[in-house]
Design a protein around this motif. Structure first.
Motif, PDB file in Angstrom:
ATOM      1  N   ALA A  11     -60.837  84.062  41.960  1.00  0.00           N
ATOM      2  CA  ALA A  11     -62.001  83.790  41.117  1.00  0.00           C
ATOM      3  C   ALA A  11     -61.844  84.431  39.749  1.00  0.00           C
ATOM      4  O   ALA A  11     -62.226  83.861  38.725  1.00  0.00           O
TER       5      ALA A  11
ATOM      6  N   GLY B  96     -59.529  80.263  45.355  1.00  0.00           N
ATOM      7  CA  GLY B  96     -60.468  80.964  44.481  1.00  0.00           C
ATOM      8  C   GLY B  96     -60.307  80.544  43.036  1.00  0.00           C
ATOM      9  O   GLY B  96     -61.282  80.362  42.307  1.00  0.00           O
TER      10      GLY B  96
ATOM     11  N   MET C 237     -59.729  85.709  47.718  1.00  0.00           N
ATOM     12  CA  MET C 237     -60.608  84.748  47.048  1.00  0.00           C
ATOM     13  C   MET C 237     -61.180  85.352  45.763  1.00  0.00           C
ATOM     14  O   MET C 237     -61.268  84.680  44.723  1.00  0.00           O
TER      15      MET C 237
END
Length: 423
Positions: free
Chosen positions: A110, A73, A106
């Motif tokens: 991010a 991510g 993930m």
């Protein structure tokens, strides 16, 4: 008899004229716009080089466990230069069947990857030791908040899945409602993206894709450095009196005001990278301290969740509730992270102290900055990504025979084949 400096004599005689407030603020507005164009252009170049949303989806194909999910991510967002894009991709992947337990890490990654943009912006003050330290601290306080949030929440999520479960309950209660499709509401993107896209189209017609993408990124970095260098002096001159009071009221007055301001601005521009990049020059110019900017960046983390929620509302079908669940997990993760690092005494100042420590290292030696950016956002995730890719390629792709339910001999042979693969 001492000779007075020419500049002092000229100023005393009225020869040197200071710019009018209109000219001063026009210059500030122009260079802020140039900064935003640079951020947008870098994002365009990175997306072009990495394949954009398709490239992010391809990276996530290697997410085999939560830890790898976090790392990938981070890598995907650092390459695509948009946490909004990556989280929207993750929402789509969940709708396509990716387990929520893998998608939650993930989302955490991010959040981490999006902080590279404002760290790059701080490099605009690289030649000015004090200003560089101040701007680098203000940029990396966002990094450390997201990094420590992962350290705190990822083990809890792996063991007990609280975010996944709360997201599921909320999604079940909210799914089936009307769509909130306002995806075109992005004034900053409308003002800056055409220049980046136009440069991409121009270079794409002259050069192969990879060199053209790298040149696009270089132009974006040049815009950022130019804007930051020019903004420093203009902001120091402009941020006096009433203007300084307005900024202090909106950002530097206290944690609640800063968080609310960061959330509101990010909802409006739909980009936490843009929001946090705007305050880095203020730190470099000495207008705001890292401690004042920190709550604003926390609010940006909450505001950036809007895009994923909007993406989830556009998904229909049997997996609609799952897509909404992961979007709500994103919101819950950021809200709980802000609450934890605002209310828990042992966590409250941890990102600030860490960014100040790194700022002292960077002030002594510029190599710390480049090593930090390259190591955290590219080398470490790249090593994990490469290892996963090699392991994936080494897995034997043995054919699996489909047996009829009543064919006992075939089923027995299939079980034996599975046992051999496990060995």
């Amino acid at each position: 008899m001492p000779v007075e400096p020419v500049a002092a004599v000229a100023e005393e005689a009225g020869v040197v004229k200071h710019p009018s407030p209109l000219a001063l603020w026009s210059g500030v507005a122009f260079f802020i716009y140039l900064l935003l164009v640079g951020v947008s252009t870098i994002g365009t170049g990175f997306k072009w080089a990495s394949g954009g949303a398709d490239g992010a989806a391809a990276i996530f194909a290697f997410a085999s466990n939560p830890v790898v999910g976090v790392i990938l991510g981070t890598l995907a967002t650092a390459l695509v230069q948009s946490s909004s894009t990556v989280t929207s991709v993750i929402v789509g992947l969940v709708a396509g069947g990716v387990p929520v337990s893998i998608a939650v890490p993930m989302i955490m990654g991010a959040n981490m990857g999006t902080t590279i943009t404002n760290t790059i912006v701080s490099l605009g003050n690289l030649r000015q030791r004090g200003a560089f330290r101040a701007s680098f601290e203000a940029a990396t306080v966002h990094d450390f908040f997201n990094l420590y949030s992962i350290v705190v929440f990822l083990p809890v999520e792996i063991l007990f899945h609280p975010l996944e479960r709360m997201g599921k309950v909320l999604a079940a209660a909210l799914s089936g409602g009307p769509e909130a499709a306002v995806g075109g509401f992005n004034l900053v993107g409308a003002a800056t993206d055409p220049l980046g896209h136009g440069l991409r189209d121009l270079l794409g017609g002259l050069l192969p894709q990879t060199p053209a993408a790298l040149l696009t990124i270089t132009v974006g970095i040049g815009c950022i450095i130019t804007a930051v260098l020019c903004l420093g002096g203009l902001l120091r001159a402009a941020m006096t009196g009433r203007a300084k009071g307005i900024i202090d009221t909106a950002i530097g007055r206290g944690p609640l005001t800063g968080i609310a301001s960061g959330t509101l601005v990010t909802v409006l521009v739909q980009s936490s990278s843009t929001t946090t990049s705007l305050v880095v020059p203020l730190a470099g110019a000495g207008v705001l301290s890292t401690r004042q900017i920190y709550p604003f960046t926390l609010g940006a983390n909450i505001g950036t969740c809007v895009t994923a929620l909007l993406a989830a509302t556009a998904i229909t079908g049997p997996n609609q509730e799952l897509a909404l669940q992961i979007a709500l997990v994103h919101l819950l993760y950021n809200v709980f992270g802000v609450l934890a690092f605002t209310l828990v005494p042992v966590l409250r100042d941890l990102p600030i102290h860490s960014s100040q420590w790194l700022g002292r290292r960077v002030e002594g030696h510029r190599g710390w900055a480049l090593g930090y950016i390259g190591g955290l956002f590219f080398v470490l995730p790249g090593v994990v990504f490469g290892a996963e890719y090699l392991l994936e390629r080494r897995q034997p792709n043995l054919p699996v025979e489909v047996c009829a339910r009543e064919d006992i001999a075939c089923l027995q042979a299939e079980v034996e084949a599975v046992d051999l693969r496990l060995e």
